[in-house]
Design a protein around this motif. Structure first.
Motif, PDB file in Angstrom:
ATOM      1  N   ALA A  87      16.623  12.666 -24.573  1.00 45.07           N
ATOM      2  CA  ALA A  87      17.280  12.336 -23.303  1.00 45.07           C
ATOM      3  C   ALA A  87      16.231  12.206 -22.212  1.00 45.07           C
ATOM      4  CB  ALA A  87      18.291  13.408 -22.944  1.00 45.07           C
ATOM      5  N   ALA A  88      16.532  11.370 -21.229  1.00 41.01           N
ATOM      6  CA  ALA A  88      15.559  11.088 -20.174  1.00 41.01           C
ATOM      7  C   ALA A  88      15.127  12.351 -19.437  1.00 41.01           C
ATOM      8  CB  ALA A  88      16.139  10.078 -19.196  1.00 41.01           C
ATOM      9  N   CYS A  89      16.042  13.273 -19.226  1.00 38.51           N
ATOM     10  CA  CYS A  89      15.744  14.484 -18.468  1.00 38.51           C
ATOM     11  C   CYS A  89      15.450  15.687 -19.358  1.00 38.51           C
ATOM     12  CB  CYS A  89      16.904  14.802 -17.523  1.00 38.51           C
ATOM     13  SG  CYS A  89      17.176  13.550 -16.246  1.00 38.51           S
ATOM     14  N   GLU A  90      15.178  15.445 -20.635  1.00 37.22           N
ATOM     15  CA  GLU A  90      14.940  16.530 -21.575  1.00 37.22           C
ATOM     16  C   GLU A  90      13.652  17.283 -21.220  1.00 37.22           C
ATOM     17  OE1 GLU A  90      15.564  19.206 -23.842  1.00 37.22           O
ATOM     18  OE2 GLU A  90      16.951  17.563 -24.344  1.00 37.22           O
ATOM     19  N   THR A  91      13.705  18.607 -21.287  1.00 33.06           N
ATOM     20  CA  THR A  91      12.542  19.424 -20.951  1.00 33.06           C
ATOM     21  C   THR A  91      12.076  20.319 -22.107  1.00 33.06           C
ATOM     22  OG1 THR A  91      13.975  21.172 -20.069  1.00 33.06           O
ATOM     23  CG2 THR A  91      13.180  19.509 -18.518  1.00 33.06           C
ATOM     24  N   SER A 111      25.475   2.227 -15.364  1.00 34.06           N
ATOM     25  CA  SER A 111      26.732   2.980 -15.514  1.00 34.06           C
ATOM     26  C   SER A 111      26.508   4.392 -16.043  1.00 34.06           C
ATOM     27  CB  SER A 111      27.672   2.226 -16.456  1.00 34.06           C
ATOM     28  OG  SER A 111      27.051   2.024 -17.724  1.00 34.06           O
ATOM     29  N   ASN A 112      25.303   4.696 -16.509  1.00 37.15           N
ATOM     30  CA  ASN A 112      25.003   6.015 -17.070  1.00 37.15           C
ATOM     31  C   ASN A 112      24.647   6.977 -15.933  1.00 37.15           C
ATOM     32  OD1 ASN A 112      24.046   8.283 -18.364  1.00 37.15           O
ATOM     33  ND2 ASN A 112      22.681   7.192 -19.739  1.00 37.15           N
ATOM     34  N   LEU A 122      20.723   5.954  -6.482  1.00 49.25           N
ATOM     35  CA  LEU A 122      21.464   4.881  -5.833  1.00 49.25           C
ATOM     36  C   LEU A 122      22.556   4.387  -6.774  1.00 49.25           C
ATOM     37  CD1 LEU A 122      21.319   3.219  -3.152  1.00 49.25           C
ATOM     38  CD2 LEU A 122      20.001   1.521  -4.420  1.00 49.25           C
ATOM     39  N   ALA A 123      23.754   4.245  -6.262  1.00 45.84           N
ATOM     40  CA  ALA A 123      24.900   3.867  -7.097  1.00 45.84           C
ATOM     41  C   ALA A 123      24.661   2.507  -7.756  1.00 45.84           C
ATOM     42  CB  ALA A 123      26.169   3.818  -6.242  1.00 45.84           C
ATOM     43  N   ASN A 124      25.066   2.407  -9.022  1.00 46.85           N
ATOM     44  CA  ASN A 124      25.014   1.153  -9.782  1.00 46.85           C
ATOM     45  C   ASN A 124      23.604   0.577  -9.891  1.00 46.85           C
ATOM     46  OD1 ASN A 124      27.902   1.117 -10.120  1.00 46.85           O
ATOM     47  ND2 ASN A 124      28.064   0.365  -8.011  1.00 46.85           N
ATOM     48  N   LEU A 258      21.604  -2.601 -23.001  1.00 47.72           N
ATOM     49  CA  LEU A 258      20.833  -1.419 -23.358  1.00 47.72           C
ATOM     50  C   LEU A 258      21.373  -0.751 -24.614  1.00 47.72           C
ATOM     51  CD1 LEU A 258      20.566  -0.071 -19.716  1.00 47.72           C
ATOM     52  CD2 LEU A 258      18.886  -1.404 -20.959  1.00 47.72           C
ATOM     53  N   SER A 259      21.657  -1.541 -25.628  1.00 43.99           N
ATOM     54  CA  SER A 259      22.161  -0.985 -26.873  1.00 43.99           C
ATOM     55  C   SER A 259      21.048  -0.252 -27.610  1.00 43.99           C
ATOM     56  CB  SER A 259      22.715  -2.109 -27.756  1.00 43.99           C
ATOM     57  OG  SER A 259      23.041  -1.635 -29.034  1.00 43.99           O
ATOM     58  N   THR A 260      21.411   0.758 -28.362  1.00 44.64           N
ATOM     59  CA  THR A 260      20.429   1.486 -29.177  1.00 44.64           C
ATOM     60  C   THR A 260      20.710   1.308 -30.665  1.00 44.64           C
ATOM     61  OG1 THR A 260      21.791   3.492 -29.015  1.00 44.64           O
ATOM     62  CG2 THR A 260      20.010   3.231 -27.423  1.00 44.64           C
ATOM     63  N   THR A 261      21.504   0.309 -30.989  1.00 51.80           N
ATOM     64  CA  THR A 261      21.798   0.044 -32.397  1.00 51.80           C
ATOM     65  C   THR A 261      20.621  -0.666 -33.043  1.00 51.80           C
ATOM     66  OG1 THR A 261      22.852  -2.065 -31.839  1.00 51.80           O
ATOM     67  CG2 THR A 261      24.268  -0.121 -31.926  1.00 51.80           C
ATOM     68  N   ALA A 262      20.621  -0.690 -34.368  1.00 54.12           N
ATOM     69  CA  ALA A 262      19.544  -1.361 -35.089  1.00 54.12           C
ATOM     70  C   ALA A 262      19.613  -2.865 -34.863  1.00 54.12           C
ATOM     71  CB  ALA A 262      19.654  -1.045 -36.581  1.00 54.12           C
TER      72      ALA A 262
END
Length: 339
Positions: A87-91, A111-112, A122-124, A258-262
């Motif tokens: 995750a982006a904020c993982e520590t 949207s995440n 900032l929104a959106n 921004l899909s993370t599928t193969a």
């Protein structure tokens, strides 16, 4: 006998002459004051535009350098290594194992909103995360490593059995992989870098927000994600990711989904980023409106101006992710022709 002529008496200005003179003087002073005011206003507007241009260019250059360094893992052999997606904020669970390294670059959809370390986002607006090892300056020495910070040490000895180790500085045995002589410890370690770039709704975001849209960075420092403002006036960002579909190191298609599928849109196939930034002036300009203008940020994104009084400018750049694209390149050798 000649008679002497008495000299004439000196006379002052009449009241009418004084009033005429004062009126002319006031007109001249008013003209000079108006000229000074116009000159000062022009200088202020020029200063606003110069500051806007400097901010936009600096933001592009900063992100260019960061994106181009994504996936820099120094001496770690990447053959047989897969990418993990922390995750982006993982520590803590940073994505290191004997066979995995953190993904070089990952986008975060507008949207995440689950990444809680991106304060005052900032929104959106989209964001993206960069993973790599420190490339600035010489590698660190384990003896001088910052406590609580994650570093990566490579092995130069096959007897170690592992190609690298990621550990938190703080214990003497944290970094024990060997140098090429297989007797001494490899004295070089590199700090793990995890940074998220995003747009915030304010630069100073205390109890009273200044309302200036700002490019910010959330960086892993120790076990905490620390947010720092970078460039003020950046109010929109669009990222088009260049995906390599045939493993030749060249982007074959740019897309924003921004899909993370193969497949073609898998993050480990990203070899370039097309970056679009919309920068505005920090202060308003009186009687200025760009409501009749539209700003093109990529093939599929258009932003309309408004009557808020801010001047805007678009900055675009395409950045190659050197470390990921370079290792995919194939070189064909053509034998020299016989004489």
């Amino acid at each position: 006998m000649q008679q002497c002529k008495l000299p004439s008496r000196q006379k002052g200005f009449s009241l009418i002459e004084l009033m005429v003179g004062m009126t002319i003087g006031l007109i001249l002073v008013a003209g000079l004051a108006l000229m000074f005011a116009n000159s000062s206003q022009s200088g202020n507007e020029l200063e606003k535009s110069i500051r806007q241009i400097e901010n936009g260019r600096y933001a592009v250059e900063l992100l260019q350098e960061e994106i181009s360094l994504a996936g820099y893992y120094a001496e770690i052999p990447l053959h047989g290594i897969a990418y993990s997606s922390p995750a982006a904020c993982e520590t803590s669970a940073l994505g290191f194992s004997l066979t995995t390294l953190p993904m070089p670059i990952m986008g975060i959809a507008a949207s995440n909103v689950s990444e809680i370390c991106l304060t005052d986002r900032l929104a959106n607006s989209p964001a993206f995360v960069i993973h790599r090892l420190s490339a600035e300056g010489a590698p660190s020495n384990p003896a001088s490593a910052a406590l609580g910070t994650t570093y990566v040490q490579s092995s130069r000895c096959s007897a170690d059995g592992v190609p690298f180790k990621a550990a938190t500085a703080g214990s003497a045995s944290a970094f024990d992989l060997k140098a090429i002589d297989c007797a001494t410890t490899n004295p070089q370690i590199r700090r793990y870098v995890s940074r998220v770039y995003y747009l915030a709704s304010c630069s100073e975001c205390g109890s009273v927000s200044d309302g200036i849209p700002t490019l910010k960075m959330a960086e892993l420092r120790g076990t905490t994600m620390v947010v720092a403002p970078l460039v003020e006036g950046i109010e929109n960002m669009v990222l088009e990711y260049g995906f390599d579909t045939n493993a030749d190191g060249q982007p074959d298609v740019f897309q924003t989904n921004l899909s993370t599928t193969a497949g073609a849109d898998k993050w480990d196939n990203v070899v370039a980023v097309r970056l679009h930034l919309l920068a505005r002036t920090i202060d308003r300009s009186a009687d200025y409106s760009d409501s009749s203008k539209t700003y093109q940020l990529g093939a599929a994104s258009t932003v309309s101006g408004d009557a808020s009084g801010f001047k805007r400018r678009v900055y675009t750049s395409t950045v190659r992710i050197v470390n990921e694209a370079g290792r995919r390149e194939t070189v064909s050798y053509k034998p020299a022709s016989s004489p």
